[in-house]
Design a protein around this motif. Structure first.
Motif, PDB file in Angstrom:
ATOM      1  N   LYS A  48       0.812  -1.218   0.000  1.00 21.99           N
ATOM      2  CA  LYS A  48       0.000   0.000   0.000  1.00 21.99           C
ATOM      3  C   LYS A  48       0.844   1.266   0.000  1.00 21.99           C
ATOM      4  O   LYS A  48       0.480   2.271  -0.610  1.00 21.99           O
ATOM      5  N   ALA A  51       1.892   1.904  -3.446  1.00 25.54           N
ATOM      6  CA  ALA A  51       0.757   2.329  -4.274  1.00 25.54           C
ATOM      7  C   ALA A  51       0.239   3.721  -3.914  1.00 25.54           C
ATOM      8  O   ALA A  51      -0.668   4.232  -4.555  1.00 25.54           O
ATOM      9  N   GLY A  52       0.807   4.331  -2.864  1.00 26.92           N
ATOM     10  CA  GLY A  52       0.458   5.720  -2.543  1.00 26.92           C
ATOM     11  C   GLY A  52      -0.710   5.895  -1.593  1.00 26.92           C
ATOM     12  O   GLY A  52      -1.347   6.953  -1.561  1.00 26.92           O
ATOM     13  N   HIS A  53      -1.033   4.864  -0.813  1.00 25.97           N
ATOM     14  CA  HIS A  53      -2.138   4.981   0.147  1.00 25.97           C
ATOM     15  C   HIS A  53      -1.793   6.017   1.214  1.00 25.97           C
ATOM     16  O   HIS A  53      -0.700   5.981   1.779  1.00 25.97           O
ATOM     17  N   ASP A  55      -2.782   6.472   4.199  1.00 28.46           N
ATOM     18  CA  ASP A  55      -2.705   6.068   5.610  1.00 28.46           C
ATOM     19  C   ASP A  55      -1.255   5.896   6.054  1.00 28.46           C
ATOM     20  O   ASP A  55      -0.962   5.872   7.244  1.00 28.46           O
ATOM     21  N   GLU A  74       0.049  10.877  -6.474  1.00 34.36           N
ATOM     22  CA  GLU A  74      -1.305  10.419  -6.177  1.00 34.36           C
ATOM     23  C   GLU A  74      -1.427   8.935  -6.568  1.00 34.36           C
ATOM     24  O   GLU A  74      -0.795   8.490  -7.533  1.00 34.36           O
ATOM     25  N   PRO A  75      -2.256   8.183  -5.837  1.00 42.18           N
ATOM     26  CA  PRO A  75      -2.411   6.754  -6.141  1.00 42.18           C
ATOM     27  C   PRO A  75      -2.793   6.490  -7.600  1.00 42.18           C
ATOM     28  O   PRO A  75      -2.300   5.546  -8.212  1.00 42.18           O
ATOM     29  N   ASP A  76      -3.668   7.341  -8.162  1.00 41.08           N
ATOM     30  CA  ASP A  76      -4.096   7.098  -9.538  1.00 41.08           C
ATOM     31  C   ASP A  76      -2.981   7.404 -10.541  1.00 41.08           C
ATOM     32  O   ASP A  76      -2.884   6.770 -11.587  1.00 41.08           O
ATOM     33  N   ALA A  79      -0.779   4.422 -10.494  1.00 40.75           N
ATOM     34  CA  ALA A  79      -1.450   3.331 -11.215  1.00 40.75           C
ATOM     35  C   ALA A  79      -1.318   3.522 -12.723  1.00 40.75           C
ATOM     36  O   ALA A  79      -1.014   2.583 -13.452  1.00 40.75           O
ATOM     37  N   LEU A  83       1.684   0.698 -12.267  1.00 38.38           N
ATOM     38  CA  LEU A  83       1.708  -0.182 -11.099  1.00 38.38           C
ATOM     39  C   LEU A  83       0.305  -0.729 -10.818  1.00 38.38           C
ATOM     40  O   LEU A  83      -0.660   0.030 -10.749  1.00 38.38           O
ATOM     41  N   LEU A  85      -1.915  -3.164  -8.176  1.00 35.02           N
ATOM     42  CA  LEU A  85      -1.949  -3.869  -6.906  1.00 35.02           C
ATOM     43  C   LEU A  85      -3.184  -4.773  -6.877  1.00 35.02           C
ATOM     44  O   LEU A  85      -4.320  -4.284  -6.956  1.00 35.02           O
ATOM     45  N   PHE A  87      -5.482  -6.658  -4.660  1.00 30.94           N
ATOM     46  CA  PHE A  87      -5.735  -6.485  -3.229  1.00 30.94           C
ATOM     47  C   PHE A  87      -5.960  -7.811  -2.511  1.00 30.94           C
ATOM     48  O   PHE A  87      -6.546  -8.741  -3.069  1.00 30.94           O
TER      49      PHE A  87
ATOM     50  N   PHE B 419      -9.768   4.455  -2.655  1.00 24.56           N
ATOM     51  CA  PHE B 419      -8.379   4.050  -2.917  1.00 24.56           C
ATOM     52  C   PHE B 419      -8.338   2.905  -3.933  1.00 24.56           C
ATOM     53  O   PHE B 419      -7.522   2.892  -4.848  1.00 24.56           O
ATOM     54  N   ARG B 422      -8.923   4.318  -7.303  1.00 27.23           N
ATOM     55  CA  ARG B 422      -7.790   5.142  -7.745  1.00 27.23           C
ATOM     56  C   ARG B 422      -6.609   4.244  -8.110  1.00 27.23           C
ATOM     57  O   ARG B 422      -5.835   4.563  -9.006  1.00 27.23           O
ATOM     58  N   GLN B 423      -6.455   3.111  -7.420  1.00 28.59           N
ATOM     59  CA  GLN B 423      -5.376   2.196  -7.746  1.00 28.59           C
ATOM     60  C   GLN B 423      -5.560   1.623  -9.155  1.00 28.59           C
ATOM     61  O   GLN B 423      -4.629   1.154  -9.786  1.00 28.59           O
TER      62      GLN B 423
END
Lengths: 251, 468
Positions: A48, A51-53, A55, A74-76, A79, A83, A85, A87, B419, B422-423
């Motif tokens: 995570k 991936a830029g989360h 938290d 930014e996460p997007d 991506a 990249l 992920l 989940f 999230f 966005r991922q």
């Protein structure tokens, strides 16, 4: 250089609790690496954080995707740079059909004014669904809503196949899968192996690695990679258990 | 560019009320003089003028809704509003005065250049005259009347007077009284027995100076076995410098008739939108309201159906989207007044940021009735922790020969869902948009195609604006 390079990565959750404690790992394109480690060693945090989360706060180190730093992006953005992920616990998206979801993800990668060609899109989608043994009627179902564990994981691999990322991180993709589902998912991942893609498989058990044979195996412990080796390391680890690593570390 | 003064409008062909030689301004505030002034300009018959004056009296006496309604209503300054303003045909505003966000929205919605200026209130829309004339010819052959409120009352009193103000009397509430006093614009429609209109009628094609006014009045009568779908306005933002919009819409479906009334409300967010909408369904008739509220500062609107005849059906499908600074106070009323009547209410609301949405439902089923059914579903979606949603169902069902079903749900778009999306490469606005569209999806599927497409685009635009 075509590599996902992680150097001395330190990351906290909240403000004080450090989970990643100087992790180093290079994932070149064309290779499949596995990270194994006990619960709580920071495997999912690693996925995570890369991936830029938001938290997770990265306090030190670097993450380079083909020489471009992705920390702070930014996460997007990360991506879209390539990249993906898969989940551990894919989210349910009520009312959002699989077909629309994947189409929106592909659309997000196009420039202003460009449109997805619908007939090519469905042709591609159905082909990949067939390969993964997913019923075509699934396209109209809401993403992950009411899916079994196996269906969720297959849906993740389907998205990965459609988006054609350069780097993939599979977070505990084997969890909750029976042996048949595991085989199908592994087939899907193996079909994506190639010189233009790096794949990182995070897993708790060696079992998955019988189906997705890794080029390198890393053992994670307390926020760091403590041992690396070839696929034999996974077998050794399975035989001796994580206590073996722990004992060595303390010694 | 076309100047209003150079346009000659053939009133018979187009029914446009453009009048380029007068300048009318009723001044500021509301009084008997203002009402007489408005009535005088329209050269109305005595009975209409009396109706207006009586309505004014009711308006003066009635208090604002107390206890249940938002205090924001107290911010309406009735003495500072211009109740009738018609500068010949033309609004006095210039294109430069139209805010950029409205201009951008026109751009994104792909509205043609000429229509943008019209919708922004900068200029008259004459382009659709030809289309309207053609349509009108077709309708006339079938005996359909599709006219403005002033003309309807003046030229077809034998049809419209019977029902005007009957479904929603002026004393229904303070704002219906206000409308009764100063109404102007809106559509009056009569569909003769057995005539089923394949194409929806759109206010857009009957545009005139008054049509997008503050106090429009609409009355639609579907005679026995007739069918009509009416689409109100269009989905482009209506930029208003005035702040109060208070319409009254009455529908009458006679035996076996069907009326479907579709609204996508997208007023600019300085507007108080206080609208009364109600239909009367006779035996085996069906009235369906599709009501989407996206714009305005405060909307209070509870479309209703009085199910007067046996086996009458009523339906309200509503979507409300409340962004920062908005309060969508919407709902539905179903008054069961005959045996075997059925009603269905599906309301979905979305609250974003500090936006607030409230659902108020009233289902009335007296004990003497048998075989009545109501189904109410009311779902709220919250995006962002500051959002607020309230549900106030009032279900008065007596007797056990009837059935009522009420379901309510509140769900949230979680940070983890965002999230996840966005991922996959979507930005935050796209992710939220996808969630919202997913939430309303099953309802929107029941809308006419072109409306669901535009609604989706509007939701996308709203989400873009809500991400900082």
């Amino acid at each position: 250089m075509s590599v996902l390079g992680i150097q001395n990565l330190r990351a906290c959750i909240g403000h004080d609790k450090e989970i990643l404690k100087g992790l180093c790992l290079d994932l070149p394109q064309g290779e499949v690496h596995a990270i194994m480690g006990p619960n709580g060693s920071g495997k999912s945090t690693l996925a995570k954080a890369i991936a830029g989360h938001d938290d997770y706060e990265v306090t030190d180190g670097s993450v380079l995707m083909d020489d471009t730093s992705i920390l702070g992006m930014e996460p997007d953005e990360i991506a879209r740079m390539g990249l993906f992920l898969a989940f551990q616990y894919p989210m349910e998206l009520p009312g959002v059909s699989i077909a629309n979801f994947i189409r929106a993800a592909l659309q997000a990668r196009l420039g202003e004014g460009e449109r997805i060609d619908a007939s090519n899109y469905y042709k591609d989608l159905y082909e990949k669904m067939d390969e993964l043994g997913i019923d075509r009627q699934f396209t109209s179902r809401s993403v992950n809503e009411g899916f079994s564990g196996g269906e969720k994981k297959r849906c993740e691999i389907l998205q990965m196949a459609m988006l054609q990322p350069r780097y993939c991180i599979l977070d505990e993709t084997d969890s909750g899968l029976d042996i048949d589902a595991l085989r199908i998912v592994a087939q899907g991942v193996n079909a994506m192996r190639g010189s233009d893609r790096g794949i990182l498989v995070i897993t708790h058990y060696q079992r998955l690695l019988e189906y997705i044979v890794p080029d390198r195996v890393h053992v994670m412990w307390d926020g760091r990679i403590v041992r690396s080796g070839d696929k034999a390391l996974a077998v050794e680890l399975e035989e001796k258990g994580y206590d073996w690593v722990k004992a060595e570390l303390v010694a | 560019m076309i100047q209003a003064k150079e346009i000659e409008v053939d009133r018979d062909a187009g029914n446009f009320h453009y009048d380029t030689t007068y300048e009318y301004d009723a001044g500021v505030g509301l009084s008997e003089d203002v009402v007489r002034y408005v009535s005088g300009i329209k050269e109305e018959n005595d009975w209409i003028r009396d109706f207006r004056l009586k309505s004014l009296g009711i308006f003066d006496k009635k208090p604002l809704p107390t206890h249940w309604a938002t205090k924001d209503l107290e911010n309406i300054h009735f003495d500072k509003i211009r109740y009738y303003l018609a500068k010949g045909q033309r609004p006095s505003r210039t294109w430069e005065e139209v805010p950029d966000d409205i201009k951008n929205t026109f751009e994104r919605l792909g509205i043609p250049e000429q229509e943008r200026k019209f919708l922004a209130g900068v200029e008259a829309q004459f382009d659709s005259e030809a289309a309207y004339s053609r349509m009108k010819e077709d309708l006339e052959k079938q005996g359909v009347l599709f006219v403005g409120s002033t003309e309807g009352l003046k030229e077809h009193p034998e049809i419209f007077r019977k029902w005007f103000g009957k479904v929603i009397p002026s004393n229904d509430n303070k704002f219906s009284a206000l409308n009764g006093a100063v109404f102007s614009g809106g559509s009056f429609i009569y569909v003769p027995p057995g005539v089923k209109l394949a194409q929806p009628l759109q206010a857009y094609f009957r545009i005139n100076a008054e049509n997008f006014g503050q106090f429009e009045r609409t009355l639609i009568i579907a005679d026995e076995g007739a069918e009509v779908t009416y689409m109100e306005g269009c989905t482009a933002p209506k930029f208003e410098t005035t702040t109060l919009h208070s319409a009254v819409v009455e529908l009458v479906a006679l035996k076996g008739a069907k009326i479907q009334y579709i609204t996508v409300q997208n007023w600019s967010n300085n507007v108080f939108n206080l609208v009364t909408k109600r239909g009367l369904a006779e035996e085996e008739a069906e009235i369906k309201w599709i009501d989407c509220n996206i714009g305005s500062r405060l909307t209070m609107k509870y479309p209703g159906v009085i199910l007067k005849g046996r086996k009458a059906r009523g339906e309200v499908l509503s979507i409300a989207l409340a962004n920062d600074g908005q309060h969508q106070d919407t709902g539905a009323k179903m008054i069961h007044a005959a045996d075997e009547t059925t009603s269905n209410v599906i309301a979905k609301s979305i609250s974003i940021g500090k936006g607030r949405s409230s659902y108020r439902g009233l289902i009335h089923m007296p004990k003497r009735l048998k075989g009545c059914r109501n189904n109410t579903e009311c779902d709220a979606l919250l995006i962002n922790s500051n959002s607020r949603t309230d549900t106030y169902p009032a279900i008065a069902v007596r007797g056990d020969a009837n059935s009522v079903q009420h379901e309510a749900s509140v769900s949230k778009v979680s940070a983890e869902q965002i999230f996840y999306m966005r991922q996959r490469g979507m930005n935050e606005a796209e992710a939220m948009s996808l969630s919202v569209n997913g939430f309303v999806n099953d309802l929107v599927r029941q809308f006419p195609m072109e409306y669901s497409v535009e609604l989706k685009r509007l939701i996308d635009l709203e989400m873009e604006g809500s991400v900082g």
